[in-house]
Scaffold this motif. Structure first.
Motif, short mmCIF file in Angstrom:
data_model
loop_
_atom_site.label_atom_id
_atom_site.label_comp_id
_atom_site.label_asym_id
_atom_site.label_seq_id
_atom_site.Cartn_x
_atom_site.Cartn_y
_atom_site.Cartn_z
N GLY A 42 0.79 -1.23 0.00
CA GLY A 42 0.00 0.00 0.00
C GLY A 42 0.81 1.28 0.00
O GLY A 42 0.26 2.36 0.18
N ALA A 43 2.12 1.19 -0.17
CA ALA A 43 2.96 2.38 -0.18
C ALA A 43 2.92 3.03 -1.57
O ALA A 43 3.10 2.37 -2.58
CB ALA A 43 4.39 2.02 0.18
N HIS A 44 2.65 4.32 -1.58
CA HIS A 44 2.64 5.09 -2.83
C HIS A 44 3.74 6.14 -2.70
O HIS A 44 3.67 7.00 -1.83
CB HIS A 44 1.29 5.77 -3.06
CG HIS A 44 0.17 4.79 -3.17
ND1 HIS A 44 -0.02 4.02 -4.29
CD2 HIS A 44 -0.81 4.45 -2.30
CE1 HIS A 44 -1.08 3.26 -4.11
NE2 HIS A 44 -1.56 3.49 -2.90
N ASN A 45 4.72 6.06 -3.58
CA ASN A 45 5.82 7.02 -3.49
C ASN A 45 5.49 8.30 -4.26
O ASN A 45 4.48 8.40 -4.95
CB ASN A 45 7.14 6.40 -3.95
CG ASN A 45 7.10 5.92 -5.38
OD1 ASN A 45 6.29 6.38 -6.17
ND2 ASN A 45 7.97 5.01 -5.70
N GLN A 46 6.37 9.29 -4.13
CA GLN A 46 6.14 10.59 -4.74
C GLN A 46 6.17 10.52 -6.27
O GLN A 46 5.46 11.29 -6.93
CB GLN A 46 7.18 11.59 -4.24
CG GLN A 46 7.08 11.86 -2.77
CD GLN A 46 8.14 12.82 -2.28
OE1 GLN A 46 8.77 13.53 -3.05
NE2 GLN A 46 8.35 12.84 -0.98
N SER A 65 13.55 16.25 -1.33
CA SER A 65 13.25 14.97 -0.70
C SER A 65 13.52 13.84 -1.68
O SER A 65 13.63 14.05 -2.88
CB SER A 65 11.80 14.92 -0.21
OG SER A 65 10.93 14.91 -1.31
N GLU A 66 13.60 12.65 -1.16
CA GLU A 66 13.82 11.45 -1.97
C GLU A 66 12.58 11.17 -2.81
O GLU A 66 11.48 11.09 -2.26
CB GLU A 66 14.13 10.27 -1.06
CG GLU A 66 14.21 8.93 -1.74
CD GLU A 66 15.34 8.83 -2.74
OE1 GLU A 66 15.13 8.18 -3.78
OE2 GLU A 66 16.40 9.42 -2.50
N PRO A 67 12.70 11.02 -4.13
CA PRO A 67 11.52 10.75 -4.96
C PRO A 67 10.81 9.44 -4.61
O PRO A 67 9.62 9.31 -4.83
CB PRO A 67 12.07 10.70 -6.38
CG PRO A 67 13.39 11.38 -6.33
CD PRO A 67 13.90 11.21 -4.94
#
Length: 94
Positions: free
Chosen positions: A28-32, A42-44
């Motif tokens: 469920g993690a959605h990155n930038q 920030s880290e993309p």
């Protein structure tokens, strides 16, 4: 139950919890990059919303189920007899 049994259970639960945490963490993690909302500096690949409480609860429940299943398997008389017969076969071959 004596102190060593309790400490063994707690340490086994903690190790299982850590393994389950790393299994649950990416779900469920959605990155930038996926959301198209990159914050400069920030880290993309950093998540947009962390939702750590949800992951901690899921990890705790998963670890509890895994530990209880493993403890049941170790204390099950049928499995103990199976492992004992298997161990006898291994020692007779060697």
């Amino acid at each position: 139950m004596n102190t060593s049994t309790i400490l063994a259970f707690v340490s086994f639960y903690f190790m299982t919890w850590m393994i389950c945490f790393f299994i649950v963490l990416p779900f469920g993690a959605h990155n930038q990059i996926d959301d198209g909302e990159h914050v400069p500096g920030s880290e993309p690949g950093a998540p947009v919303v962390l939702r750590m409480r949800k992951r901690l609860v899921a990890t705790t429940l998963l670890a509890l189920v895994v530990v209880l299943l493993l403890m049941w398997g170790v204390s099950n008389p049928t499995l103990q007899r199976y492992w004992a017969v298997d161990q006898v076969a291994v020692t007779q071959q060697g």
